[in-house]
Design a protein around this motif. Structure first.
Motif, short mmCIF file in Angstrom:
data_model
loop_
_atom_site.label_atom_id
_atom_site.label_comp_id
_atom_site.label_asym_id
_atom_site.label_seq_id
_atom_site.Cartn_x
_atom_site.Cartn_y
_atom_site.Cartn_z
N UNK A 12 -2.21 3.48 -12.98
CA UNK A 12 -1.58 2.39 -12.53
C UNK A 12 -1.95 1.25 -13.16
N UNK A 52 1.20 6.37 -6.99
CA UNK A 52 0.01 7.01 -7.31
C UNK A 52 0.18 8.34 -6.98
N UNK A 53 0.74 9.08 -6.31
CA UNK A 53 1.26 10.27 -6.19
C UNK A 53 2.22 10.86 -7.36
N UNK A 105 -2.86 15.02 1.89
CA UNK A 105 -1.84 14.75 0.73
C UNK A 105 -2.25 14.76 -0.57
N UNK A 138 -5.56 6.88 -13.61
CA UNK A 138 -4.13 7.42 -13.45
C UNK A 138 -3.09 6.55 -13.95
N UNK A 160 -0.04 11.47 -13.03
CA UNK A 160 -0.32 11.04 -11.61
C UNK A 160 -0.25 12.61 -10.56
N UNK A 161 0.93 13.24 -10.92
CA UNK A 161 1.06 14.37 -10.10
C UNK A 161 0.01 15.42 -10.24
N UNK A 185 3.88 9.11 -14.95
CA UNK A 185 4.30 9.87 -13.52
C UNK A 185 3.82 11.18 -13.57
N UNK A 219 -8.30 2.95 -11.30
CA UNK A 219 -6.90 2.76 -11.51
C UNK A 219 -6.41 2.87 -12.76
N UNK A 247 -6.31 6.18 -0.94
CA UNK A 247 -6.48 4.69 -1.01
C UNK A 247 -7.02 4.26 0.51
N UNK A 274 -3.23 14.38 -10.32
CA UNK A 274 -4.47 13.57 -9.88
C UNK A 274 -4.34 13.27 -8.34
N UNK A 286 0.81 -1.03 0.04
CA UNK A 286 0.02 -0.17 0.16
C UNK A 286 0.89 1.22 -0.11
N UNK A 287 2.00 1.28 0.89
CA UNK A 287 2.69 2.53 0.68
C UNK A 287 3.38 2.64 -0.57
N UNK A 342 -6.10 1.88 2.33
CA UNK A 342 -5.08 1.70 3.65
C UNK A 342 -4.28 2.99 4.02
N UNK A 343 -4.70 4.13 3.41
CA UNK A 343 -4.02 5.47 3.30
C UNK A 343 -2.73 5.28 2.91
N UNK A 344 -1.90 4.37 3.19
CA UNK A 344 -0.29 4.19 2.66
C UNK A 344 0.30 5.57 2.83
N UNK A 358 -4.89 11.36 -5.07
CA UNK A 358 -5.19 9.79 -5.04
C UNK A 358 -5.13 9.40 -3.59
N UNK A 414 1.05 4.20 -2.89
CA UNK A 414 0.73 5.36 -2.52
C UNK A 414 1.67 6.23 -3.05
#
Lengths: 214, 316
Positions: B52, A118-119, B150, B50, B76-77, B73, B47, B83, B79, A111-112, B85-87, B81, A115
């Protein structure tokens, strides 16, 4: 007994110092070389999944070879002396660093990583900003294991003319000089423990500074 | 604006496409909730936006630009995002986490610092108290707030949210939903929001898109979906209580008529949903309730007859 050991040390400070400093030089060089080979290789294997399986498998085979056998096998290929000992010890320490580093970088919480991607992080940024800092404690644990293995195995370098504290043991054995032999053994044990403590301390401070794994 | 045109995705070795010739149009400033049984392709669809996941076929348009083949890449900056589980990055402080995208975009440090504080304040976290803490020190709800901060940090026009409240408990979730809704409306973000909770879909969505087996079954406003489900699958999915669910979409203030409520009638605020109001009337054995605003001004009344009228499924 301990009195005899100390007496021998008092009579031969030069011999002890030479052997000890040679032992440390052998170990440090081999550890540095193992790190320089294993760390970049692990980075490559994380990106290049398909090569990872075979490479890790062959490195694991390397791990099963007894250290004395490895040194003996290196003899006809690279000869005797300091460099051949370093080469054998490098191969001996390599698996622990490679496997730990590869695992550490691979098994970061998905997930990390997602993330990060995804950023808008590039693969390189995910590696530098996420995988490496989060994997650092496990990478360090691998380096610690390798360091202790190398310091212990460097004792055997004496068999192929590499010098080190093993010299005291082999020489003591040859001349039935028990004091010299025991001194060598005690010194190797002390050095291995000191290495363990030093790297454990480093690992602890890395864990604390990354703050993560806790 | 987000538009998907005949987008398909077939994973290698899969017998059928995960997403099958899907068309979706999310107008500027609206939230489209993707929902459906697990395996319906909702997360895959999100997904793909963006990239993924790279689509096997079709076209993706974001903010008027065809982004099917642009640098993923860089896309995605632009958009946001979030999730489930936060991540959050566990080795970075809250400030560093929120600063992620502005930093990737190369903003100057003072501007990043200022933006980070604004974002934390926006999601209801006191900056001075949270900036230097690590994710492990935060509760689940607080982490999800940071996740939203974030995602919003670089002010992306478009946001993707994958079950953002799936990991927080129901009470916290209701509060977070309301706050997020306010933030997204105020900032006029265009959002694709994935959930498996139909109540959340109805609450959060301007549009609700119901998916099944990789295809879009019906995409409509919550009101239209509840009053005129297209087929039995949609009707089953929204639930047998869809008339009651529709009542959550209207408030007492909207439904109030000038008819007197009677002296002993229960009193409600204009923000009360008709569903809650109905429950109150049933419990009190009353026929009507008086609607009174916070200042004590009477706004009229809502009767059972009014509610029945509102709940009756209109032909859409």
């Amino acid at each position: 007994m301990l009195g005899d050991v100390l007496a021998w040390l008092g009579d031969h400070p030069q011999a002890f110092e030479t052997a000890a400093s040679r032992h440390i030089a052998l170990s440090a060089t081999a550890l540095a070389a193992a790190m320089m080979l294993a760390l970049p290789l692990a980075l490559v294997l994380v990106r290049w999944h398909r090569a990872a399986g075979p490479v890790i498998a062959s490195v694991n085979v390397l791990r099963t070879i007894p250290s004395l056998a490895l040194l003996a096998a290196a003899l006809p290929l690279v000869g005797t002396g300091f460099l051949p000992s370093v080469i054998a010890l490098t191969l001996y320490g390599l698996p622990a660093i490679l496997i730990n580093t590869h695992t550490a970088l691979r098994e970061i919480d998905a997930d990390v990583v997602e993330a990060g991607q995804g950023q808008g992080m590039t693969d390189r940024q995910v590696m530098r900003r996420i995988r490496i800092p989060l994997g650092l404690p496990v990478i360090f644990a691998g380096i610690r294991t390798a360091a202790v293995q190398i310091v212990s195995a460097a004792t055997l370098a004496a068999f192929i003319g590499g010098g080190g504290l093993g010299e005291l043991i082999t020489a003591g054995m040859g001349t039935l000089n028990i004091a010299q032999l025991v001194l060598g053994g005690l010194a190797v044990a002390a050095l291995a423990m000191a290495t363990e403590l030093l790297f454990a301390g480093l690992e602890w401070s890395v864990r604390r500074s990354t703050g993560a794994a806790a | 604006m987000i538009r998907l045109e005949a987008v398909s995705k077939t994973f290698p070795g899969a017998p059928r496409p995960a997403v099958d010739r899907l068309d979706l149009d999310v107008p500027d400033g609206t939230t489209c909730v993707l929902i459906g049984p697990s395996g319906c392709g909702k997360t895959t669809t999100m997904r793909i936006v963006n990239r993924l996941i790279e689509p096997s076929a079709g076209r993706i348009v974001v903010e008027g630009q065809d982004v099917t083949h642009v640098d993923a890449v860089e896309l995605r900056r632009r958009i946001g995002y979030v999730i489930q589980q936060v991540g959050l990055f566990p080795h970075m402080t809250i400030a560093q986490n929120v600063a992620t995208v502005p930093q990737l975009l190369g903003w100057p440090a003072p501007r990043i610092a200022q933006r980070v504080e604004e974002m934390l304040a926006l999601v209801g976290l006191e900056p001075a108290q949270f900036l230097d803490r690590y994710p492990r020190h935060l509760s689940g709800g607080q982490r999800q707030r940071v996740g939203v901060a974030r995602a919003l940090a670089a002010d992306p026009p478009v946001m993707l949210m994958d079950e953002p409240f799936g990991a927080v408990d129901p009470i916290v979730r209701a509060g977070l939903q309301a706050e997020l809704l306010g933030i997204l409306r105020r900032l006029a973000k265009t959002v694709i929001f994935v959930t498996h909770d139909i109540d959340e879909a109805i609450r959060m969505g301007d549009l609700v898109a119901i998916m099944k087996d990789g295809r879009l079954v019906q995409c409509a406003s919550p009101e239209a979906l509840l009053s005129a489900p297209k087929d039995s699958f949609v009707a089953d999915f929204v639930g047998a209580d869809r008339a009651l669910k529709r009542l959550t979409l209207s408030t007492a203030g909207e439904a109030a008529t000038s008819a007197p409520a009677g002296a002993s009638a229960p009193v409600v605020s204009p923000a009360t949903s008709l569903r809650d109001l109905l429950s109150l009337l049933l419990a009190a054995g009353a026929d009507a309730a008086a609607v009174v605003d916070a200042g004590g001004t009477p706004l009229g009344s809502v009767s059972l007859a009014t509610i029945r009228e509102r709940a009756a499924a209109r032909k859409a």
